[in-house]
Write a protein that holds these residues in place. Structure first.
Motif, PDB file in Angstrom:
ATOM      1  N   ARG A  90     -22.812  22.296   6.499  1.00 13.25           N
ATOM      2  CA  ARG A  90     -24.084  22.806   7.030  1.00 13.25           C
ATOM      3  C   ARG A  90     -25.250  21.843   6.782  1.00 13.25           C
ATOM      4  O   ARG A  90     -26.135  21.718   7.618  1.00 13.25           O
ATOM      5  N   GLU A  91     -25.236  21.172   5.645  1.00 12.54           N
ATOM      6  CA  GLU A  91     -26.309  20.241   5.325  1.00 12.54           C
ATOM      7  C   GLU A  91     -26.362  19.087   6.337  1.00 12.54           C
ATOM      8  O   GLU A  91     -27.424  18.619   6.712  1.00 12.54           O
ATOM      9  N   THR A  92     -25.194  18.644   6.773  1.00 12.12           N
ATOM     10  CA  THR A  92     -25.121  17.569   7.762  1.00 12.12           C
ATOM     11  C   THR A  92     -25.298  18.104   9.177  1.00 12.12           C
ATOM     12  O   THR A  92     -25.859  17.426  10.040  1.00 12.12           O
ATOM     13  N   LEU A  93     -24.830  19.309   9.412  1.00 14.12           N
ATOM     14  CA  LEU A  93     -24.890  19.899  10.748  1.00 14.12           C
ATOM     15  C   LEU A  93     -26.317  20.181  11.208  1.00 14.12           C
ATOM     16  O   LEU A  93     -26.679  19.898  12.355  1.00 14.12           O
ATOM     17  N   ILE A  94     -27.140  20.711  10.332  1.00 17.48           N
ATOM     18  CA  ILE A  94     -28.499  21.139  10.717  1.00 17.48           C
ATOM     19  C   ILE A  94     -29.299  20.017  11.369  1.00 17.48           C
ATOM     20  O   ILE A  94     -29.869  20.208  12.444  1.00 17.48           O
ATOM     21  N   PRO A  95     -29.347  18.811  10.803  1.00 23.37           N
ATOM     22  CA  PRO A  95     -30.099  17.755  11.487  1.00 23.37           C
ATOM     23  C   PRO A  95     -29.489  17.356  12.846  1.00 23.37           C
ATOM     24  O   PRO A  95     -30.197  16.919  13.742  1.00 23.37           O
ATOM     25  N   GLU A  96     -28.182  17.537  13.000  1.00 23.76           N
ATOM     26  CA  GLU A  96     -27.516  17.212  14.261  1.00 23.76           C
ATOM     27  C   GLU A  96     -27.946  18.176  15.377  1.00 23.76           C
ATOM     28  O   GLU A  96     -27.964  17.829  16.536  1.00 23.76           O
ATOM     29  N   LEU A  97     -28.245  19.403  14.972  1.00 17.84           N
ATOM     30  CA  LEU A  97     -28.654  20.397  15.957  1.00 17.84           C
ATOM     31  C   LEU A  97     -30.096  20.169  16.378  1.00 17.84           C
ATOM     32  O   LEU A  97     -30.516  20.475  17.436  1.00 17.84           O
TER      33      LEU A  97
END
Length: 97
Positions: A90-97
């Motif tokens: 989730r920590e990496t996913l959020i900036p990707e979104l």
């Protein structure tokens, strides 16, 4: 597309995923091939196939898995199961979104 046949004993229930896959194909194109056995029966890619049919596509990328039936059957399950094991960071996913 006419030579591709769904596997009659496909254990995956994929109807709910078809609209999302259709949207993906429309936006990004057909980026992942359908894998079939030597007889043209789908090994992996039933959801992509259903989406392609609903979109009226006449050609899609296909890979023929030239392997013994036992290995094809094993891969049919292994490919789908591997995706269920993965988790989101989730920590990496959020900036990707």
């Amino acid at each position: 597309m006419a030579t591709i046949k769904p596997y009659h004993r496909n254990p995956r229930k994929n109807a709910d995923a078809v609209p999302a896959v259709k949207a993906s194909i429309e936006r990004y194109g057909f980026q992942q091939p359908i894998v079939v056995d030597k007889k043209g029966v789908i090994v992996v890619g039933h959801t992509r196939w259903r989406a392609a049919v609903e979109l009226g596509l006449t050609e899609v990328p296909v890979i023929v898995m030239d392997a013994p039936a036992k290995l094809v059957a094993e891969y049919r399950i292994a490919d789908n199961k591997a995706g269920e094991i993965a988790e989101w960071d989730r920590e990496t996913l959020i900036p990707e979104l």
